[in-house]
Structure formats: C-alpha cells, structure tokens
Write a protein that holds these residues in place. Structure first.
Motif, PDB file in Angstrom:
ATOM      1  N   LEU A 137     107.708 153.513  51.143  1.00 50.35           N
ATOM      2  CA  LEU A 137     106.612 154.493  51.111  1.00 50.35           C
ATOM      3  C   LEU A 137     106.032 154.649  49.713  1.00 50.35           C
ATOM      4  N   LEU A 138     106.923 154.666  48.723  1.00 57.78           N
ATOM      5  CA  LEU A 138     106.434 154.782  47.336  1.00 57.78           C
ATOM      6  C   LEU A 138     105.595 153.558  46.951  1.00 57.78           C
ATOM      7  N   THR A 139     106.053 152.390  47.384  1.00 57.34           N
ATOM      8  CA  THR A 139     105.307 151.155  47.077  1.00 57.34           C
ATOM      9  C   THR A 139     103.907 151.231  47.671  1.00 57.34           C
ATOM     10  N   LEU A 140     103.837 151.666  48.936  1.00 60.48           N
ATOM     11  CA  LEU A 140     102.521 151.744  49.581  1.00 60.48           C
ATOM     12  C   LEU A 140     101.642 152.802  48.922  1.00 60.48           C
ATOM     13  N   ALA A 141     102.250 153.940  48.559  1.00 62.79           N
ATOM     14  CA  ALA A 141     101.462 154.998  47.914  1.00 62.79           C
ATOM     15  C   ALA A 141     100.880 154.497  46.590  1.00 62.79           C
ATOM     16  N   ALA A 142     101.714 153.850  45.795  1.00 57.30           N
ATOM     17  CA  ALA A 142     101.236 153.342  44.501  1.00 57.30           C
ATOM     18  C   ALA A 142     100.223 152.219  44.696  1.00 57.30           C
ATOM     19  N   LEU A 143     100.492 151.346  45.670  1.00 58.19           N
ATOM     20  CA  LEU A 143      99.602 150.208  45.919  1.00 58.19           C
ATOM     21  C   LEU A 143      98.220 150.674  46.366  1.00 58.19           C
ATOM     22  N   TYR A 144      98.184 151.620  47.297  1.00 62.19           N
ATOM     23  CA  TYR A 144      96.885 152.090  47.777  1.00 62.19           C
ATOM     24  C   TYR A 144      96.214 152.989  46.732  1.00 62.19           C
ATOM     25  N   GLY A 145      96.997 153.612  45.862  1.00 62.18           N
ATOM     26  CA  GLY A 145      96.421 154.325  44.718  1.00 62.18           C
ATOM     27  C   GLY A 145      95.698 153.337  43.814  1.00 62.18           C
ATOM     28  N   LEU A 146      96.329 152.188  43.609  1.00 59.28           N
ATOM     29  CA  LEU A 146      95.685 151.121  42.821  1.00 59.28           C
ATOM     30  C   LEU A 146      94.395 150.672  43.508  1.00 59.28           C
ATOM     31  N   GLY A 147      94.456 150.561  44.840  1.00 62.27           N
ATOM     32  CA  GLY A 147      93.263 150.163  45.601  1.00 62.27           C
ATOM     33  C   GLY A 147      92.147 151.175  45.462  1.00 62.27           C
ATOM     34  N   MET A 148      92.498 152.482  45.513  1.00 67.23           N
ATOM     35  CA  MET A 148      91.480 153.539  45.372  1.00 67.23           C
ATOM     36  C   MET A 148      90.857 153.492  43.988  1.00 67.23           C
ATOM     37  N   MET A 149      91.692 153.210  42.996  1.00 66.60           N
ATOM     38  CA  MET A 149      91.206 153.144  41.627  1.00 66.60           C
ATOM     39  C   MET A 149      90.262 151.939  41.453  1.00 66.60           C
ATOM     40  N   SER A 150      90.696 150.802  41.969  1.00 62.74           N
ATOM     41  CA  SER A 150      89.893 149.600  41.737  1.00 62.74           C
ATOM     42  C   SER A 150      88.627 149.570  42.589  1.00 62.74           C
ATOM     43  N   ALA A 151      88.550 150.408  43.627  1.00 67.81           N
ATOM     44  CA  ALA A 151      87.325 150.446  44.447  1.00 67.81           C
ATOM     45  C   ALA A 151      86.119 150.792  43.574  1.00 67.81           C
ATOM     46  N   SER A 152      86.307 151.745  42.657  1.00 63.28           N
ATOM     47  CA  SER A 152      85.194 152.129  41.777  1.00 63.28           C
ATOM     48  C   SER A 152      84.852 151.007  40.805  1.00 63.28           C
ATOM     49  N   LEU A 153      85.911 150.355  40.293  1.00 64.36           N
ATOM     50  CA  LEU A 153      85.670 149.264  39.337  1.00 64.36           C
ATOM     51  C   LEU A 153      84.913 148.128  40.003  1.00 64.36           C
ATOM     52  N   PHE A 154      85.341 147.763  41.210  1.00 62.87           N
ATOM     53  CA  PHE A 154      84.699 146.660  41.919  1.00 62.87           C
ATOM     54  C   PHE A 154      83.240 146.986  42.217  1.00 62.87           C
ATOM     55  N   LEU A 155      82.972 148.265  42.465  1.00 63.61           N
ATOM     56  CA  LEU A 155      81.599 148.668  42.760  1.00 63.61           C
ATOM     57  C   LEU A 155      80.716 148.432  41.535  1.00 63.61           C
ATOM     58  N   LEU A 156      81.270 148.729  40.378  1.00 63.62           N
ATOM     59  CA  LEU A 156      80.492 148.535  39.144  1.00 63.62           C
ATOM     60  C   LEU A 156      80.290 147.055  38.849  1.00 63.62           C
ATOM     61  N   TRP A 157      81.254 146.211  39.280  1.00 57.04           N
ATOM     62  CA  TRP A 157      81.119 144.783  39.003  1.00 57.04           C
ATOM     63  C   TRP A 157      80.093 144.098  39.904  1.00 57.04           C
ATOM     64  N   GLY A 158      79.684 144.762  40.963  1.00 62.25           N
ATOM     65  CA  GLY A 158      78.641 144.208  41.824  1.00 62.25           C
ATOM     66  C   GLY A 158      79.105 142.982  42.571  1.00 62.25           C
ATOM     67  N   ARG A 159      78.245 141.982  42.653  1.00 58.79           N
ATOM     68  CA  ARG A 159      78.546 140.848  43.524  1.00 58.79           C
ATOM     69  C   ARG A 159      79.663 139.960  42.997  1.00 58.79           C
ATOM     70  N   GLU A 160      80.074 140.193  41.722  1.00 56.19           N
ATOM     71  CA  GLU A 160      81.247 139.469  41.220  1.00 56.19           C
ATOM     72  C   GLU A 160      82.506 139.927  41.957  1.00 56.19           C
ATOM     73  N   ALA A 161      82.394 141.088  42.634  1.00 60.14           N
ATOM     74  CA  ALA A 161      83.569 141.667  43.292  1.00 60.14           C
ATOM     75  C   ALA A 161      84.227 140.689  44.256  1.00 60.14           C
ATOM     76  N   TRP A 162      83.417 139.981  45.029  1.00 58.81           N
ATOM     77  CA  TRP A 162      83.959 139.043  46.017  1.00 58.81           C
ATOM     78  C   TRP A 162      84.814 137.996  45.319  1.00 58.81           C
ATOM     79  N   HIS A 163      84.294 137.451  44.220  1.00 62.94           N
ATOM     80  CA  HIS A 163      85.028 136.403  43.496  1.00 62.94           C
ATOM     81  C   HIS A 163      86.286 136.976  42.848  1.00 62.94           C
ATOM     82  N   LEU A 164      86.172 138.202  42.331  1.00 65.10           N
ATOM     83  CA  LEU A 164      87.337 138.802  41.675  1.00 65.10           C
ATOM     84  C   LEU A 164      88.445 139.086  42.689  1.00 65.10           C
ATOM     85  N   ALA A 165      88.053 139.544  43.869  1.00 68.47           N
ATOM     86  CA  ALA A 165      89.060 139.779  44.912  1.00 68.47           C
ATOM     87  C   ALA A 165      89.705 138.454  45.311  1.00 68.47           C
TER      88      ALA A 165
END
Lengths: 297, 285
Positions: free
Chosen positions: B161-189
């Motif tokens: 549970l802790l792993t998933l909480a931290a992992l999805y926290g990372l996902g929530m954080m990077s969602a904003s970053l990926f949005l700022l990166w624009g279409r590079e997001a697909w390649h970065l993922a």
C-alpha cells in the motif's frame, strides 16, 4: 499573351513512378514526425537510452547469475539476438503505426486516400524513419557490447556478404510483416494500437531472440520454427560470430544456404500475404466507411 | 388539483467543501474503474503483453541456469510493471491527454479541486490496475510454478500500500510536469519504461546495481517497494535485499508525503502558468 494555368498537372515528374514518389515523400514525412519534437541532442539521447537500457537489463540478469562470465558463448547469443531484434519492433511497428497515426492523430488518412499516391509504398516509406533510428540503436547497442562487454566481434572474421544479404532480406521481410499489420489496422479502432507491440512481443518470445528455442516448452517450439525471424537472427549470428554461433543445436542441421532459402521463401510468403491482406482490408474499410473514422481513444 | 405544481426545473442540492472533494474523487475514479473493465481488449493486451515479457525473462534465466527464486522475482516484477505503466500513461500523461481532448479547461472551470481530480484518477487507476497485476501474478505463478513463502502478511500489505501511495503520488506530481512539456510528453513517457525497469530492478534484485545506483533509483518508489516485497515473499529475498524492510518502509513513507506535497504545489504552479500563457486550449499535433 497567355496566362499560365493556375494548376499545372505536369508538376509531377513523369519519369518517377507513383510508388517511388509515395515512398520518398513518406520517408521525409516520417522522419519529420519522428524527430522534430525536440532538438537533435535530446533526440539522440532518446534514441540511445531505450535500447541500451533494454540490453542492460539482460546484461545485469546474466552477470548476476554467472558472476560476469561474459566469454561464455550464450552471452553473445543473447546480446546479438536482443540487439538485432530492435529492427523487429522498429520496422514492423513503424510501418503499421502510420495508419493509426494518420487516421486518429493527424486525421489525414482520408486526404492521403484521395491523393495520387500508392498506399502500401507510402506506409513502407513511413517505416523508414523508424528503420533509421532503429539502425542507430542497433549500432550503439553493438558498440557498447563490443567495447564494454567483450562481445566477440572481429571485422576481419565477419562474413560481410552473408551479413549484408541477411540484413537486407530481414528488413524486407519485417517491412512486409508490417504491411500485413498496417492493412489490419485499417479495420480496427485506435485502442488496438497495441497490436504491433503484441506481435513484436510474441515474436520476441517465439523466435529465440534471447534464448535458444530448446528452452521453450516442446509445444511452443514449432511456432518458433515457423517464424522467419528465427532464421534471420540465426543468419545474423552466424555471419558475425562464425563457429561460435553454430554451437547451439537449434538450427545446426541447416547450412547457411538452406537458411537463406528458408528466409527468402518465408519472405515471399509474407509478401503474398501482405498483398492479399491489403486488398481485403482496403475493400472492407472502404465498404464500411472506416477510412475517416475517429475512435477518439 | 389542490397540490402545488411541480417546478419545471428543480434545483439540485450543491455539494461543497469536503463533500464536493469526495464526490469529485469518486466521479473521476468511476470511468477508470468501470470504463477500463468495459474495454476487454485492453485487459487482454495489458495482461498478455506483460506475460510475454515475463515469459521471455523467465526463459533467459532458465537458459543460463538461474536458481528458481529468480523466476519468482521476474513474475512479481512483471506484475508491478502494470502499475508503472499505469502511472506513466494514465497519470503522468493524463492531463496532457485531457488538454488534447478538451477536458482540461472544463476541469479547471468547474468548481472542484484539481487535487481531487488527480486523486480520483489515482484511486481509479490503482483499483483497475490491481486487477491486471493480480491476473499477471496469478497466470505467471501458475505457468512457472512459483513458490512463495509469506512469513509476515501484514508487513507485506503495508509495503504494497505504501508503494502504491508513493508511486501514484509521483504520478500526480509528474502530471503537471508532463502538461508543461507539451507534446514531448508522449516521448518522455515512452522513454521512462525500459530505463526504469533497469534502474528499479524489475527483473533482478536492485542490490546488484551497486549501492549508489540503487540509492539514486530509490526515488522511484517501486525500487524499494519491489525490493521489500521480494524480501517478504521469498525465502532468499532477505539475503538478496538492498536495505532492511523497516528502513525501506520508512523511506517509502517519506516519499509518499514528499510527492503528495510536491503534487499540490506543482498543480497550482501549472494552473497559474497555463492560464497566464493561454496554453490550456492549445493543441499542438
């Protein structure tokens, strides 16, 4: 004084066939799509990092178990198979992905259909960019193996004619397999984009890319022998490694000529399959109005 | 008729505060849980592709004569790839997809919290992906006869549970970053798949990468989470572990808090910047 016509139909050079023109323009377009999202340095890093990481996973797995015995013949078998398998994903998916990309992302497939081009040649052209980036990845992976992991590569001992012939045949075979997938993609929705990855993943398992086919359960081995990629990778290994590659029993009963014959025969078979699949899927896609569908997934 | 006429338009009672927050979380989680199960082909491909990768690595281990517990390591790692792929493609890249499809502006205009939307995406993603991960684990374990020896089930559940909480926290954080990166997001993922499989030790004990590489890789919660789970699942896991389970649990707890706070801050930053620069409605193909 006569005014020049607004539209000159003679703009298209008549000496070049529609197929070549389609291929050439699609190659340029494919390269732009693949590379223009970033600067060249980041693109180079992007092209290197993925294949090197994939190879490194196998290297670490091997190193952990064997305590770093990289001189064992199984290591170059695994390493070279994995390196050249990059072409499978790159060429096959590169060709087939163009359909989904044009139809769903850029929404230009309907315009491409009405343009004076040959669609299969256009799809093959779209795959060239991935072939080029794939070649770069293969080269980098091989260079890393030779420089840091003692993969035995001696230019003087390489059977260059066999290598180049096998490589060329293999790329053609993969492009034809990509055409089959591209034709099927005409009939399916966007969310089936994983079809290319699924086929590449299955072939990775069945073609003995990273382990000899003898390791597979007996009921799966016949599938491996039916795949042209099995013979292609064996030829590549033999041309680069010589006798070292012949030590594995899977295809030791075949000489190089026989392997080339099998690979050519299977490639011709896939060529015929690609032609039939294209005719059938193209007809069905037009009939059902799927050319401009946007499934919006 | 003596009764009063029913008004044509009955006002709907509006939720606010925590009630609105929770309703938003549930509303955003719903399509993740229900929608993804409706598309059977996705379930098939998600499980099938992971099983293919797991099988390939298992056969490599068998070809080089590895001990059988390594087969178990690969199966567990393969199951956890489902979560990493979900975080990459359905969390980190999600706000970018939402912008492309025109939903992002609606999310921001609506009177709800964006944190609730991200949390809903995460919860829905965890539930939907857990089903796929369970299927991969089950099929892989049955196919390759993996033997587990769970000595401390509560600790295993806590680590998971802790792993998933931290992992999805990372996902929530990077969602904003990926949005700022624009279409590079697909390649970065796309880029963050194999290198992370390598660095986080999805198919081998991360200890083998060396101490400092493993420390650096621990910023990805799956690195320590997988390592701790293997220690709790296999008899030889402890000997091959990177750090002790209590230390790994403590680090995972810190990562949880860190990523959630960072997600909240970055979301505010992204919203301000995207509104200021007018990039909420742009669609660069």
């Amino acid at each position: 004084m006569s005014t020049p016509p607004i539209y000159q139909s003679t703009n298209l050079p008549k000496t070049r066939s529609a197929a070549w023109r389609s291929f050439r323009i699609a190659t340029w377009l494919g390269w732009q799509i693949e590379s223009n999202w970033t600067d060249p340095i980041l693109f180079a890093i992007y092209s290197m990092l993925k294949p090197l990481a994939s190879a490194a996973i196998l290297v670490v797995m091997y190193g952990v178990i064997t305590n770093g015995q990289f001189e064992n013949p199984i290591f170059p078998y695994i390493y070279l198979g994995n390196a050249f398998y990059i072409y499978v994903g790159a060429v096959m998916t590169g060709v087939s992905w163009a359909v989904i990309d044009d139809r769903e992302h850029y929404r230009t497939l309907k315009y491409i259909y009405v343009a004076p081009i040959r669609l299969p040649a256009y799809w093959l052209g779209r795959g060239v960019a991935r072939f080029l980036t794939g070649s770069f990845a293969v080269f980098i992976t091989l260079a890393a193996g030779v420089l840091f992991l003692h993969v035995p590569f001696h230019p003087a001992r390489v059977d260059w004619p066999l290598f180049l012939l096998s490589l060329m045949l293999g790329v053609v075979m993969l492009a034809l397999m990509g055409l089959v997938l591209a034709s099927i993609s005409l009939m399916i929705a966007h969310h089936f984009f994983l079809i290319g990855e699924a086929v590449a993943g299955a072939l990775y398992l069945l073609s003995g890319a990273i382990f000899p086919l003898e390791v597979l359960p007996p009921w799966l081995r016949p599938l491996g022998f039916a795949m042209p990629i099995t013979y292609w990778l064996e030829l590549i290994r033999r041309s680069l490694l010589g006798d070292l590659a012949r030590g594995f029993p899977t295809l030791s009963g075949f000489n190089n000529g026989q392997l080339l014959g099998i690979l050519t025969g299977l490639s011709v078979l896939f060529g015929l399959l690609a032609a039939v699949t294209y005719r059938l899927c193209d007809l069905q896609a037009r009939e059902k109005g799927l050319i401009d569908q946007t499934t919006n997934y | 008729m003596g009764s009063e006429a029913r008004p044509f338009f009955a006002p709907v009672p509006k939720a606010s505060g925590w009630r609105l927050f929770l309703k938003t979380v549930v509303a955003r989680a719903y399509p993740r849980v229900v929608g993804q199960q409706r598309e059977r082909s996705w379930i098939f491909f998600d499980v099938f592709l992971s099983i293919l990768a797991v099988s390939a690595y298992v056969f490599v281990y068998r070809a080089i004569g590895a001990p059988e517990e390594y087969v178990g390591f690969v199966v567990v790692g393969g199951a956890m790839t489902a979560f990493w792929l979900n975080v990459l493609w359905s969390m980190s890249s999600q706000l970018y997809w939402e912008k492309e499809s025109g939903n992002l502006a609606l999310y921001i205009m609506a009177p709800n919290s964006m944190m609730a939307i991200l949390l809903g995406m995460a919860l829905g993603g965890i539930i939907a992906t857990a089903l796929r991960a369970a299927a991969i684990l089950l099929v892989g374990s049955l196919l390759f006869h993996v033997q587990y020896a769970v000595g401390n089930l509560p600790a295993l559940v806590v680590v998971f549970l802790l792993t998933l909480a931290a992992l999805y926290g990372l996902g929530m954080m990077s969602a904003s970053l990926f949005l700022l990166w624009g279409r590079e997001a697909w390649h970065l993922a796309n880029l963050a798949q194999e290198p992370i499989y390598l660095l986080s030790g999805f198919y081998f004990p991360v200890k083998n990468l060396g101490f400092w590489v493993a420390v650096a890789a621990s910023i990805i919660p799956l690195t320590l989470g997988l390592d701790a789970m293997r220690q709790l699942l296999f008899p030889s896991g402890a000997a091959l572990g990177f750090l002790t389970v209590p230390v790994e649990v403590a680090v995972l707890a810190v990562l949880c808090v860190l990523f959630l706070v960072a997600a909240r801050w970055l979301l505010g930053y992204m919203e301000r910047m995207a509104i200021r620069e007018g990039r909420l409605l742009e669609s660069r193909r």
